[in-house]
Design an enzyme around this catalytic site. Structure first.
Site, mmCIF file in Angstrom:
data_model
loop_
_atom_site.group_PDB
_atom_site.id
_atom_site.type_symbol
_atom_site.label_atom_id
_atom_site.label_comp_id
_atom_site.label_asym_id
_atom_site.label_seq_id
_atom_site.Cartn_x
_atom_site.Cartn_y
_atom_site.Cartn_z
ATOM 1 N N ASP A 191 4.963 17.583 -3.109
ATOM 2 C CA ASP A 191 5.114 19.350 -1.789
ATOM 3 C C ASP A 191 4.104 18.236 -1.352
ATOM 4 O O ASP A 191 3.697 19.567 0.174
ATOM 5 C CB ASP A 191 3.866 20.692 -2.627
ATOM 6 C CG ASP A 191 2.735 20.304 -3.526
ATOM 7 O OD1 ASP A 191 2.559 18.635 -3.545
ATOM 8 O OD2 ASP A 191 1.639 20.711 -4.055
ATOM 9 N N CYS A 212 -4.115 -9.480 -7.202
ATOM 10 C CA CYS A 212 -3.430 -8.447 -6.521
ATOM 11 C C CYS A 212 -1.639 -9.092 -7.005
ATOM 12 O O CYS A 212 -0.873 -8.036 -6.623
ATOM 13 C CB CYS A 212 -3.522 -9.021 -4.868
ATOM 14 S SG CYS A 212 -4.868 -8.622 -4.083
#
Length: 223
Positions: free
Chosen positions: A139, A46
């Site tokens: 959108d 990570c």
């Protein structure tokens, strides 16, 4: 990722982050967005992933993309860990981390978005978040989703390339072939008739001759 399909409006969730509380759609504004989860703070893979994401943050910003990460750790953990990430990148300790990280220590958002990995568990036997990537358009609809196991780090250069393809093809009736890079030729979709394609792409359309004699491999310079 049950219940969340390409083209769906992405949930307008509220969350606590390292940059304060957000409402997701307001956070995005008129930008594209990338939400990506990681299994745990203070873990090796990570750290390399968020380090690479941080290094590419200016490239995503140039494309009007806002980045935000998530894991099941606390805000305190996130803030401490980002100092390690900056050190991994050989950045000065006083530098600001370039994007917020969501604190989802109750796993509510991870459950809602289908991010949990049933095979990876913490010391208490609770599932960790998988390596998910969601790309959201202006959108507010989901344009792409990726799901990696905890053992495999993501390629953020590939995610950047995918964003280039998505942004190109949302504005132009073209498709990008395998291994496409910005500036290379693109493909003309088969549902565009030849005469229409000739008018639509004044730079020209090249058709690859094939044994089947079907004219479906059509290329044109990138618009």
């Amino acid at each position: 990722m049950p219940g969340l399909l390409l083209g769906d409006v992405f949930p307008n969730f509220e969350a606590e982050t390292t940059n304060g509380k957000i409402k997701f759609h307001d956070f995005l504004g008129d930008s594209w967005g990338i939400l990506f989860s990681h299994p745990r703070d203070y873990t090796p893979v990570c750290t390399t992933e968020l380090g690479r994401a941080a290094k590419l943050s200016d490239e995503f910003s140039r494309r009007n993309v806002k980045m935000i990460a998530l894991s099941i750790d606390t805000l305190e953990d996130h803030r401490g860990w980002t100092k390690d990430i900056l050190a991994y990148n050989n950045e000065e300790s006083g530098c600001a981390f370039p994007f917020p990280i969501i604190a989802d220590n109750q796993r509510e958002l991870a459950v809602a978005l289908g991010m949990l990995d049933p095979d990876e568990k913490d010391k208490d036997g609770m599932p960790l978040t998988a390596r998910c990537v969601f790309v959201i358009g202006q959108d507010k609809k989901l344009k792409l989703s990726l799901l990696y196991p905890a053992t495999t780090g993501r390629n953020f250069d590939e995610i950047l390339r995918v964003v280039d393809s998505l942004q190109l093809t949302v504005k132009n009736r073209v498709a990008t072939p395998a291994d496409w890079q910005p500036g290379e030729r693109v493909m003309v979709p088969p549902n565009i008739p030849e005469e229409e394609a000739a008018a639509m792409f004044p730079a020209g359309v090249y058709t690859k001759e094939l044994p089947s004699e079907r004219k479906y491999l059509r290329y044109t310079p990138q618009p």
